[in-house]
Design an enzyme around this catalytic site. Structure first.
Site, short mmCIF file in Angstrom:
data_model
loop_
_atom_site.label_atom_id
_atom_site.label_comp_id
_atom_site.label_asym_id
_atom_site.label_seq_id
_atom_site.Cartn_x
_atom_site.Cartn_y
_atom_site.Cartn_z
N LYS A 114 0.82 -1.21 0.00
CA LYS A 114 0.00 0.00 0.00
C LYS A 114 0.86 1.28 0.00
CE LYS A 114 -3.93 -2.27 2.24
NZ LYS A 114 -5.02 -2.10 3.24
N PHE A 152 -15.56 4.04 6.90
CA PHE A 152 -14.19 4.38 6.48
C PHE A 152 -13.97 4.28 4.97
CE2 PHE A 152 -14.10 -0.12 7.86
CZ PHE A 152 -13.61 -0.74 6.70
N ARG A 167 -1.79 -14.47 4.89
CA ARG A 167 -2.49 -13.82 6.02
C ARG A 167 -1.69 -13.96 7.30
NH1 ARG A 167 -7.23 -11.89 4.93
NH2 ARG A 167 -8.15 -12.07 7.00
N THR A 184 -5.32 -7.03 10.80
CA THR A 184 -5.62 -5.76 10.09
C THR A 184 -5.13 -4.56 10.88
OG1 THR A 184 -7.61 -6.77 9.15
CG2 THR A 184 -7.48 -4.36 9.09
N ARG A 241 2.59 -6.29 9.31
CA ARG A 241 1.86 -5.14 9.86
C ARG A 241 2.42 -4.72 11.22
NH1 ARG A 241 -3.83 -7.48 7.67
NH2 ARG A 241 -4.06 -6.18 5.80
N ASN A 267 -2.09 0.23 6.68
CA ASN A 267 -1.58 -1.02 7.25
C ASN A 267 -0.69 -1.80 6.29
OD1 ASN A 267 -3.58 -1.96 5.57
ND2 ASN A 267 -4.68 -3.12 7.13
N HIS A 277 -2.32 -5.46 1.69
CA HIS A 277 -3.60 -6.15 1.57
C HIS A 277 -3.32 -7.58 1.13
CE1 HIS A 277 -7.63 -7.27 0.24
NE2 HIS A 277 -7.02 -7.78 -0.81
#
Ligand code: CMP
Length: 139
Positions: free
Chosen positions: A10, A58, A86, A92, A103, A113, A116
């Site tokens: 991100k 959000f 994951r 998250t 993260r 964060n 994804h």
């Protein structure tokens, strides 16, 4: 089984020059990058990608954030790729993420964060097809 998942590095991570560091953590977790491109997401692209979150409070901020800088979209391949990815991403919210996860190590907030990752094989297939043509994926 060897499967595929979809990943995004991100804008908070690309801004801090962490593309390589994040990719290294993915690779060290047993995932192989079989497709990768750095793009600026358009608003339409981000809204479509996150359509399931449309009604969330959000949503607007999330679209603003995801279009605020470059992202790196990737297809990752490995044994149980969705689950494996994951696990290495962590929760998250970085405040809830375990030590050693991407993260926990790099994320700035629940929104910014850093990564994804698809949450199911079915969503992985949809998300991969959203950003990649078949001939852009080289396993
Ligand atoms: P991601 O896995 O990309 O899926 C949806 C994204 O929305 C999530 O990561 C976060 O970046 C963001 N998100 C989730 N929950 C919140 C929240 N409570 N506030 C702001 N952003 C959120």
């Amino acid at each position: 089984a060897v499967t595929r998942t979809f990943s995004i590095i991100k804008p908070d991570a690309t801004r801090r020059n962490l593309t390589g560091a994040v990719t290294k953590m993915l690779e060290d977790a047993g995932l192989r990058v079989v497709a990768s491109k750095r793009i600026m997401m358009s608003r339409d692209q981000a809204e479509g990608f996150y359509a399931v979150h449309k009604e969330r409070p959000f949503f607007g901020e999330l679209v603003d954030f995801m279009t605020s800088g470059p992202v790196v979209v990737q297809v990752l391949e490995g044994e149980d790729a969705v689950k494996r990815n994951r696990a290495v991403m962590g929760a998250t919210n970085p405040a809830d993420a375990e030590e050693g996860t991407i993260r926990k190590t790099y994320a700035e907030s629940i929104e910014a964060n850093s990564v994804h990752g698809s949450d199911s094989d079915e969503n992985a297939a949809t998300e991969i097809a959203y950003f990649f043509d078949k001939d852009e994926i080289v396993g």
